[in-house]
Structures are given as C-alpha cells and as structure tokens.
Design a protein around this motif. Structure first.
Motif, mmCIF file in Angstrom:
data_model
loop_
_atom_site.group_PDB
_atom_site.id
_atom_site.type_symbol
_atom_site.label_atom_id
_atom_site.label_comp_id
_atom_site.label_asym_id
_atom_site.label_seq_id
_atom_site.Cartn_x
_atom_site.Cartn_y
_atom_site.Cartn_z
ATOM 1 N N THR A 112 61.574 -34.824 55.083
ATOM 2 C CA THR A 112 61.507 -33.851 54.331
ATOM 3 C C THR A 112 62.138 -34.055 53.092
ATOM 4 O O THR A 112 63.329 -34.450 52.617
ATOM 5 N N THR A 113 61.361 -33.911 51.625
ATOM 6 C CA THR A 113 61.488 -34.261 50.695
ATOM 7 C C THR A 113 61.523 -33.036 49.712
ATOM 8 O O THR A 113 60.342 -32.412 49.533
ATOM 9 N N THR A 114 62.390 -33.148 48.969
ATOM 10 C CA THR A 114 62.757 -31.850 47.972
ATOM 11 C C THR A 114 62.632 -32.526 46.537
ATOM 12 O O THR A 114 63.441 -33.292 46.193
ATOM 13 N N ARG A 115 61.983 -31.822 45.579
ATOM 14 C CA ARG A 115 61.891 -32.349 44.105
ATOM 15 C C ARG A 115 62.188 -31.209 43.043
ATOM 16 O O ARG A 115 61.908 -30.074 43.440
ATOM 17 N N TYR A 116 62.930 -31.777 42.188
ATOM 18 C CA TYR A 116 62.944 -30.760 41.055
ATOM 19 C C TYR A 116 61.639 -30.681 40.275
ATOM 20 O O TYR A 116 60.887 -31.854 39.979
ATOM 21 N N PHE A 117 61.161 -29.451 40.191
ATOM 22 C CA PHE A 117 59.811 -29.131 39.486
ATOM 23 C C PHE A 117 60.167 -28.644 38.022
ATOM 24 O O PHE A 117 59.522 -29.526 37.215
#
Length: 207
Positions: free
Chosen positions: A95-100
């Motif tokens: 699961t990858t979370t990124r700053y948008f």
C-alpha cells in the motif's frame, strides 16, 4: 676602533615583534628612523555563528512530505513524500501513500493561527487511487495533524481553500456523474465542505 676617523658605530640589538633587528648608526648623523610597530595579533577565539531568527523566535515549520497522520484508522508516516508498507502481513503487494499537494492555509479553529490542509493519495495495488485531505493544526509547540478525510476514487483535485473567518475547509475537485463508470474521466465540479472539531477530528461540515 680607530678614533682618528671620527666615526663611532653604535650597534643596538632590539627584539621586537618576534624578530631581531640590527641597527647601525654613524655617530653624529640624524637619528635613526623609528622602529616599526609590532603587527597586531589576530584573536584566536571562535567565529560568531549567524543567528537563526526562526529558531530564536520558536517558530516551527510544517513539512507535509515528512508528516504522520491516520487514514481509515491506520497510522501513515511519509518520508520525502512517500510511504510504502505491505498490504497485509506476508503479502507481496504493498500500500503506497503519496503527498499530492494543493496546500491550503487559513484558520480552521478560530485561534488566530494559520493551519494547513493538504491532499494525499493511496494506492493499495488494485485499480483504485484514493484521495484524502489532511489538516495540520498550528499549536504553540508545532503542528498536530488530523485524520485523513476521504474525498473520492480517481477524482481530479482542483484546489483547497480556507476562507477568511469561516473556520471551514473547502476541497474543490472534479468527479463523474452518478452512474458513470469509473473509467469515465472526471468532468463534474464538486465542493467538499469540512470542519475540524474541538477534539481535532476532520469531518463533514454538516455532521
């Protein structure tokens, strides 16, 4: 020494400024020039470092790309804008979370401090790309983040605003018409209105 020559030589040895000076003067002539003054010795003390005015004033900057918050009850810590963890214990998928981005600034709790709101995305390895908005509340000793509030799946974020004196967070984005497939491009404008409760929870404005 021959006195008939009428010449006397005075030899004066002087130690000055760490060196030996030999001065020879014929008798009866003009006075010898003055000795040069010793050169000043530079101080060996440490140089004075420049003062960090922001640190002196106790100001703490918030870095959304290196922050911690919760998404659906799970803690997420971004490092340089990204977090990647196994989707499940022993799972090969992640699961990858990124700053948008789309950072918005303003006062969300009427305390006179400038709070910050930003968007992150989360990809659990399937076809969806989920968007969340997170608020960072300014406090005396730094910032405290809220939970992430779900905006939508495969949407098109436009902007985040915190209108003056509203204590309200507005997320502007494009979505699909009801009934349209997820493969359709998001073309319909939407506005999500949110607030931060006294307990620090980010939730819908009408809740």
């Amino acid at each position: 020494m021959n006195k008939k020559m009428g010449v006397s030589v005075a030899v004066i040895a002087l130690l000055a400024a760490g060196g030996l000076y030999l001065l020879v003067k014929p008798a009866g002539d003009a006075p010898a020039p003055a000795m040069p003054a010793p050169a000043p010795v530079a101080s060996a003390g440490p140089a004075t470092a420049p003062v960090d005015q922001a640190a002196t004033a106790g100001q703490v900057a918030f870095d959304a790309k290196n922050s911690t918050f919760t998404l659906d009850g799970q803690s997420v810590t971004l490092k340089n804008g990204t977090s990647s963890i196994p989707s499940a214990p022993g799972s090969a998928s992640s699961t990858t979370t990124r700053y948008f981005g789309d950072d918005g600034r303003g006062d969300l709790n009427n305390d006179g401090q400038e709070d910050i709101a930003f968007i992150v995305t989360q990809d659990a390895g399937g076809s969806g790309l989920f968007y969340y908005v997170v608020a960072a509340m300014k406090e005396a000793d730094g910032y405290k983040t809220t939970n992430g509030f779900f905006i939508g799946d495969r949407i098109a974020p436009q902007s985040i605003t915190i209108p003056r004196n509203s204590n309200e967070l507005q997320v502007n984005f494009a979505n699909r018409q009801p009934g349209e497939p997820m493969t359709a491009p998001p073309t319909v404008g939407r506005v999500l209105l949110l607030k931060v409760t006294p307990q620090g929870v980010l939730e819908g404005l009408m809740k």
